[in-house]
Design an enzyme around this catalytic site. Structure first.
Site, PDB file in Angstrom:
ATOM      1  CE  LYS A  57      -4.390  -1.810   0.924  1.00 34.98           C
ATOM      2  NZ  LYS A  57      -5.713  -1.745   1.436  1.00 34.98           N
ATOM      3  CE  LYS A  65      -6.128  -8.270  -1.388  1.00 35.84           C
ATOM      4  NZ  LYS A  65      -7.539  -7.940  -1.316  1.00 35.84           N
ATOM      5  CE  LYS A  97     -13.435  -3.424   0.574  1.00 30.20           C
ATOM      6  NZ  LYS A  97     -12.329  -2.788   1.261  1.00 30.20           N
TER       7      LYS A  97
HETATM    8  P1  ATP Z   1      -8.648  -2.904  -0.110  1.00 28.88           P
HETATM    9  O1  ATP Z   1      -8.077  -2.992  -1.483  1.00 28.88           O
HETATM   10  O2  ATP Z   1      -9.362  -1.624   0.210  1.00 28.88           O
HETATM   11  O3  ATP Z   1      -7.682  -3.349   0.956  1.00 28.88           O
HETATM   12  P2  ATP Z   1      -9.869  -5.521  -0.031  1.00 28.88           P
HETATM   13  O4  ATP Z   1     -10.632  -6.042  -1.211  1.00 28.88           O
HETATM   14  O5  ATP Z   1      -8.519  -6.102   0.256  1.00 28.88           O
HETATM   15  O6  ATP Z   1      -9.852  -3.949  -0.168  1.00 28.88           O
HETATM   16  P3  ATP Z   1     -10.551  -5.495   2.821  1.00 28.88           P
HETATM   17  O7  ATP Z   1     -11.597  -4.562   3.366  1.00 28.88           O
HETATM   18  O8  ATP Z   1      -9.098  -5.165   3.036  1.00 28.88           O
HETATM   19  O9  ATP Z   1     -10.826  -5.697   1.237  1.00 28.88           O
HETATM   20  O10 ATP Z   1     -10.818  -6.947   3.371  1.00 28.88           O
HETATM   21  C1  ATP Z   1     -12.111  -7.442   3.733  1.00 28.88           C
HETATM   22  C2  ATP Z   1     -12.095  -8.951   3.808  1.00 28.88           C
HETATM   23  O11 ATP Z   1     -12.082  -9.513   2.470  1.00 28.88           O
HETATM   24  C3  ATP Z   1     -10.861  -9.524   4.508  1.00 28.88           C
HETATM   25  O12 ATP Z   1     -11.271 -10.615   5.301  1.00 28.88           O
HETATM   26  C4  ATP Z   1     -10.002  -9.992   3.366  1.00 28.88           C
HETATM   27  O13 ATP Z   1      -9.150 -11.055   3.769  1.00 28.88           O
HETATM   28  C5  ATP Z   1     -11.034 -10.468   2.351  1.00 28.88           C
HETATM   29  N1  ATP Z   1     -10.527 -10.421   0.974  1.00 28.88           N
HETATM   30  C6  ATP Z   1     -10.039  -9.319   0.354  1.00 28.88           C
HETATM   31  N2  ATP Z   1      -9.675  -9.608  -0.908  1.00 28.88           N
HETATM   32  C7  ATP Z   1      -9.940 -10.942  -1.097  1.00 28.88           C
HETATM   33  C8  ATP Z   1      -9.769 -11.846  -2.213  1.00 28.88           C
HETATM   34  N3  ATP Z   1      -9.264 -11.433  -3.361  1.00 28.88           N
HETATM   35  N4  ATP Z   1     -10.159 -13.138  -2.062  1.00 28.88           N
HETATM   36  C9  ATP Z   1     -10.676 -13.563  -0.878  1.00 28.88           C
HETATM   37  N5  ATP Z   1     -10.844 -12.759   0.215  1.00 28.88           N
HETATM   38  C10 ATP Z   1     -10.493 -11.467   0.115  1.00 28.88           C
HETATM   39 MG    MG Z   2      -7.325  -5.288   1.891  1.00 31.03          MG
END
Ligand code: ATP
Ligand code: MG
Length: 342
Positions: free
Chosen positions: A125, A207, A210
């Site tokens: 990040k 991965k 969002k």
């Molecule tokens: P950001 O990019 O803002 O960090 P993010 O998609 O990583 O967004 P988070 O809010 O950090 O989302 O994580 C929320 C939950 O979703 C956590 O439990 C994280 O482990 C899970 N998660 C995030 N991305 C994935 C993915 N690609 N596959 C499975 N689980 C995921």
């Molecule tokens: Mg995340």
């Protein structure tokens, strides 16, 4: 960790506490849904669950204030739309109670600079937001440790990407308990076997996230059926034109994982179903399975969004219940550390 059933030991297991949060950084993706949300709803049937919107975490990337406000409210509505009702779980927004920030500071003082520097997500990040590498980004994992430890959670359902942060939370808890006496429950990760790391549709070695700026890389939980079909159509695959799960076929492996999660089918079954058929057919089937999986969630979300008064009341109720649980741990930790209590 086993599923809870009915024996006395299992009834004790059922009363164990589960905690997980999601940042309102953007609309959640299919990755969040398959890696986290689905386990959240499944666990809400068998455990005491606490789920929340991590709006304080979102501040680390400096979102526009009106956007953060709207997204926090929408994310809260999404948690309710998943069926995580206030009567079987506590659903709240992190900044609506003071405890998380209070415990965060106490835990910062028990975390070494070196161990926080080793967090891969901080490095990723920090390079993605090189113009704003703030202290919040650096101490994100200690705030996450506070989120978990404040509720004395036994299990934390997360995707694979949060494993390192959970390990740090356990280390901090163990250190605190060693220095000041038993205070925190040691949390265990709950990572589902399938769907714990859904990949980007455009770069299937990364991965799905969002916060990925490329909208074609992820399926958002609010995408229309047409958008979902289009995104799967343009998903990156390979030139073999054979639906099989194998090393090096990251794009197809990812689509097979998504299809398996949505239909409950095993990989061999999927390979048989699509034997001799092209990727076009397979992509269309994956898209349709995802559309069907998301349909009830999307309908409930739209219904809730039309009731802002109800959402506010539900958030206030959630905050009150969470605050009661959190205050107990904060008081205990402050006392153990020697802060003068009056
Ligand atoms: P950001 O990019 O803002 O960090 P993010 O998609 O990583 O967004 P988070 O809010 O950090 O989302 O994580 C929320 C939950 O979703 C956590 O439990 C994280 O482990 C899970 N998660 C995030 N991305 C994935 C993915 N690609 N596959 C499975 N689980 C995921
Ligand atoms: Mg995340």
């Amino acid at each position: 960790m086993e599923e809870a059933k009915n024996s006395p030991a299992q009834a004790r297991e059922a009363r164990k506490r589960v905690l997980s949060l999601i940042q309102p950084t953007s609309v959640p993706t299919l990755g969040n849904y398959l890696g986290a949300f689905r386990n959240w709803s499944a666990m809400a049937r068998d455990y005491d669950c606490i789920y929340g919107v991590a709006d304080l975490h979102a501040l680390t990337i400096r979102p526009e204030p009106p956007q953060l406000r709207r997204q926090s409210m929408e994310m809260f509505a999404m948690l309710l739309a998943l069926g995580l009702r206030q009567d079987n779980s506590v659903v709240f927004v992190q900044s609506h109670l003071p405890g998380h920030c209070q415990l965060h500071w106490l835990l910062n003082c028990c975390t070494q600079f070196g161990e926080a520097s080793r967090m891969t997500q901080f490095k990723e990040k920090a390079s993605a937001h090189a113009d704003n590498v703030n202290l919040g980004l650096f101490s994100y994992p200690t705030l996450m440790a506070a989120d978990i430890l404040i509720y004395q959670a036994h299990y934390v359902p997360i995707g694979d990407d949060q494993k390192q942060h959970l390990e740090l939370a356990r280390n901090i808890a163990e250190r605190f308990n060693g220095l000041y006496g038993q205070t925190f429950t040691l949390p265990e990760p709950f990572i589902g076997k399938l769907g714990s790391r859904i990949k980007s549709l455009q770069e299937p070695t990364k991965k799905m996230s969002k916060s990925d700026p490329n909208p074609r890389a992820s399926v958002s939980l609010l995408d229309s059926p047409e958008q979902i079909v289009k995104k799967f159509k343009s998903a990156v695959t390979d030139s073999e034109a054979c639906v099989r799960y194998a090393p090096g076929k990251d794009g197809i492996n990812n689509l097979m994982t998504i299809y398996a999660c949505c239909t409950g089918k095993a990989f061999e079954e999927i390979e048989r179903e699509f034997a001799g058929r092209g990727y076009g057919d397979f992509k269309a089937a994956v898209a349709e399975a995802v559309v069907e999986e998301l349909r009830p969630f999307q309908e409930e979300f739209r219904r809730l969004l039309a009731e802002p008064g109800y959402l506010k009341q539900a958030a206030a109720e959630g905050a009150e219940r969470a605050a009661r649980l959190a205050a107990r741990t904060v008081d205990k930790a402050m006392k153990k550390m020697g802060l003068w209590q009056i």
